[in-house]
Design a protein around this motif. Structure first.
Motif: not given
Length: 831
Positions: A233-258
């Motif tokens: 639960p603590e990693d969901i906000p940061s993970t979703v933020t990175v994922f959403t930003a990459c979907l919009a920009s087309g940049d490579t997704v690279d995110v760490d989470y538990r």
């Protein structure tokens, strides 16, 4: 029928009647139709052909699609130029021949379709496999075609019409694609990472089954955004933020989470990466990604960051003042230094410089090339380069190295290396912390030598105890035998005394055999003859005998449960162990009190003398007395051989050694609980076994009492061999004596039907008795084999291998009993 172009002019001269004017001009097949002699066929001359046939032929020949027509009662074959390649080598002879003859090789496949079509029902087949053999060899191909009835001008079915197309390339391509996809799927499932895909909006569309194994989610749960439920639960906000930003920009997704592990409920660090796949316009059509486990790396990085932060805090001020880590370096006896990626010294303390100078004759300074300073010692230079190259590229590590001149006594150092980073986290070198461990290693070496010497001293002490004890007891026994034999030689000795002295010799031999058995039991080297027996019944029968051992003033109480419980052990050794514990209890009570024999089934084995317990089930046999108890200082020694608290001549000190030896060799143990002045309880634990299956009474085997047997005796000792053969001959048997295993095999091979039984020693030079017995059993499975031994290392470790055993020393009665069940020659036929 497909739409075909209009018929062209045939080119026949005006005024000449052309019977083939209905045919379009041009084309190879049209020319062959004109040249063909049709008068001999069932169709007759072309001028008599029906308008329906002519019209159908004209349209078919003008079409570019592969077609054929089978017309008339013989279904004569017509086709257009597009169909000719399909015929292959048949093309030169197919025109005007019956359709069945043209395609005889595949008639089993297409014959039913032809029959259905001629019955008025059109048929469409897709991707039908056929062997066309177009070049005369088997050729697998796939075809799609439509069979339609061909009607004459009266509306009757006059044949069949087919439009066909070969689909081999597509079918083979699709099969290859499926194979490729299956290969990819297996590759994905074996990948330790977790591959996945999602659509441009971020909805997961596929994933490896490993995701389900890791997270415990259901087969449909991860689709769409369901995968987020497994993220911490603590990693969901940061993970979703990175994922959403990459979907919009087309940049490579690279995110760490538990990620929560389904098997344990714990969380492990994961790294998710993904890249987009675009179409020709550059639009994203899907995302391809993987999830990999980085938990161990995360923990290592955390530890390393903490170490680096500690070091950086210590050196930051020193770097600014050109005095690196002075406060740390100069207050320790350790050798401390730091190198940059070019092997230049960034810093070193006085201890490092002094020791380097003492070993190599050069005093290093800040800025020196450390590897270059060792150019006069190539071996040491190569060693230092290898170690520092690793330190400048790898994570932290520790090793022990020897330095200095190999021809002289050299010190050992424990070297600890850690990366050195600047405030921005960039690696700028490596840090070394060296500690002299020469003395510690030498102390450990001396300690190992001392421990080995202590073990040897203890071993020699135990050997001395055993030797002294055995010598004392055996000399006593030999004294009785020697004096009795001297008295037996007196010619005027009365018969009553003669019997007394002979009984004394026999009893002493039994005591000597018991003594050796107790020694072997303590060493866990006796040859056990285990069988499954009811422990309660065995205790009850032994208790009846204990009254004569314990005396009238000791009351023996037996507490046995009503339910039976069994063990798989040597019953004789069990009785001996029970009697040894009872005798100890009698002596502890000074001949008066209550002796309790208690049986408990399905018990766990507790922790005993530092050995871990186990759940079992075990049978627990307790012998409880009301005696004086055992002092705490004595308790650790009671199972040692020849240890006894009894007076001289009242005990050998081997009774409890036999008990623990028997218990250990049978897979159990012995526990002792004692309250000084009140009572002592010895508890024997043996693994509980299943009750034996009921056996039908043997009505076929009869005792051999009174029957003469021919016995092969195998014994290498001359005196024992003479005695053994004399005993057997006194019992009425005939014997053949072989001195070793090889000689015995020769006697067997000379006449396999010669003997009724084999009686063999186990320990012999050359081939042993067990190996010989296996060889004989392979040749003559029904020949009885009885082994005898005073001691055998193989039998102590592996048992009797399924053979009957008579222990040495044996009596004539024991030998007679061993051969009582052997069938004689009168039962087994002539020899």
């Amino acid at each position: 029928m497909p739409e075909c172009p209009p018929r062209r002019d045939s080119g026949v001269r005006p005024g000449v009647i052309d019977p083939f004017q209905f045919l379009p001009s041009g084309g190879v097949t049209g020319a062959e139709i004109r040249k063909r002699e049709w008068s001999s066929t069932s169709l007759g001359l072309p001028g008599t052909w029906s308008p329906a046939l002519k019209g159908t032929l004209a349209q078919m020949l003008a079409c570019p699609t592969a077609m054929f027509l089978a017309w008339g009662p013989d279904l004569l074959c017509f086709f257009n130029d597009a169909y000719r390649p399909i015929l292959g080598y048949r093309g030169d002879t197919a025109l005007g021949r019956p359709f069945r003859e043209v395609w005889a090789s595949i008639w089993d496949e297409i014959g039913p379709l032809v029959a259905t079509t001629l019955a008025g029902e059109g048929t469409t087949v897709t991707d039908m496999p056929l062997d066309l053999s177009r070049d005369g060899r088997p050729e697998r191909g796939w075809w799609s075609f439509t069979y339609s009835p061909a009607f004459d001008e009266d509306g009757r079915i006059a044949g069949l019409f087919c439009v066909t197309a070969e689909t081999t390339a597509r079918v083979v391509g699709e099969a290859a694609l499926r194979e490729s996809e299956d290969h990819y799927r297996h590759t994905v499932e074996l990948n330790p990472q977790v591959p996945w895909t999602c659509d441009p909006e971020g909805n997961v569309t596929s994933f490896s089954n490993r995701w389900l194994t890791l997270t415990g989610q259901g087969p449909r749960e991860p689709y769409g955004s369901g995968w987020i439920k497994a993220v911490h639960p603590e990693d969901i906000p940061s993970t979703v933020t990175v994922f959403t930003a990459c979907l919009a920009s087309g940049d490579t997704v690279d995110v760490d989470y538990r990620l929560r592990m389904g098997s344990t409920g714990e969380y492990r660090w994961m790294r998710a990466r993904a890249q987009p796949r675009r179409d020709g316009t550059g639009a994203i059509v899907s995302w391809y990604g993987v999830v990999e486990d980085i938990h161990d790396r995360k923990l290592a990085e955390r530890d390393l960051r903490e170490l680096n932060a500690h070091l950086e805090r210590r050196i930051e001020e020193a770097l600014a003042q050109r005095k690196l880590w002075a406060d740390v370096f100069e207050i320790t006896d350790a050798l401390v230094c730091a190198l940059d990626p070019e092997f230049r010294l960034l810093a070193l303390n006085r201890a490092y410089a002094d020791e380097f100078e003492a070993i190599y004759g050069i005093r290093p300074q800040v800025g020196d090339d450390l590897i270059g300073l060792l150019s006069h010692a190539p071996d040491q230079q190569a060693q230092a380069r290898a170690v520092w190259s690793r330190a400048l590229t790898d994570d932290a590590f520790t090793l022990v190295e020897e330095f200095g001149d190999p021809d002289r006594k050299r010190p050992y150092y424990e070297l600890a290396f850690t990366p050195l980073r600047d405030a921005d986290g960039r690696r700028i070198g490596a840090f070394q912390y060296a500690t002299d461990v020469t003395q510690r290693l030498r102390d450990l070496e001396q300690l190992a030598k001392a421990e080995e010497a202590l073990r040897q001293a203890q071993k020699m002490e135990a050997v001395g105890q055993l030797t002294g004890g055995v010598a004392h007891d055996f000399n006593n026994l030999l004294t009785i035998i020697r004096s009795s034999m001297d008295l037996l030689r007196k010619p005027d000795l009365p018969e009553e005394r003669r019997r007394r002295y002979m009984d004394a010799v026999s009893d002493t031999v039994d005591r000597a055999a018991k003594l050796t058995g107790q020694l072997l039991a303590f060493a866990r080297r006796q040859s056990l003859m285990p069988e499954t027996f009811d422990v309660g019944a065995r205790i009850a029968s032994t208790a009846d005998m204990l009254s004569s051992v314990t005396g009238a003033r000791i009351r023996v109480v037996v507490e046995v449960p009503t339910a039976t419980c069994h063990v798989f052990a040597d019953p004789t050794q069990f009785d001996t162990a029970l009697i040894n514990m009872a005798v100890n209890a009698r002596d502890a009570m000074d001949g008066e009190g209550t002796l309790t024999l208690r049986l408990e089934c399905r018990r766990s084995l507790p922790e005993i003398r530092g050995h871990a317990g186990t759940r079992g089930p075990f049978v627990a046999v307790s012998v409880i007395d009301q005696g004086t108890g055992i002092p705490p200082a004595t308790l650790p020694h009671i199972f040692e051989p020849f240890f006894t608290t009894k007076g001289i001549g009242k005990g050998t000190g081997l009774g409890l050694s036999q008990v623990i030896g028997f218990a250990k060799q049978s897979g159990g143990d012995v526990d002792v609980a004692s309250v000084p002045g009140r009572e002592t309880a010895f508890t024997l634990y043996l693994p509980q076994a299943d009750a034996p299956a009921a056996e039908a009474p043997d009505t076929q085997t009869a005792a051999s009492d009174g029957r003469a047997l021919r016995i092969l005796v195998v014994e290498d000792n001359l005196d024992v061999g003479r005695t053994c053969t004399q005993i057997l001959e006194e019992l009425g048997h005939s014997t053949v004596w072989a001195r070793n295993g090889e000689e015995a095999l020769s006697e067997i091979e000379r006449d396999p039907d010669r003997f009724d039984a084999v009686f063999s020693d186990v320990v012999m030079p050359g081939m042993g008795g067990i190996a010989m017995a296996h060889r004989i059993r392979a040749m003559l499975p029904d020949l009885p084999i009885i082994l005898t031994s005073g001691y055998s290392d193989v039998m102590a470790r592996e048992g009797t291998h399924g053979f009957d055993l008579v222990r040495k020393p044996y009596s004539a009665a024991q030998v007679a009993e061993a051969f009582r069940a052997v069938p004689g020659r009168s039962e087994t036929g002539p020899r």
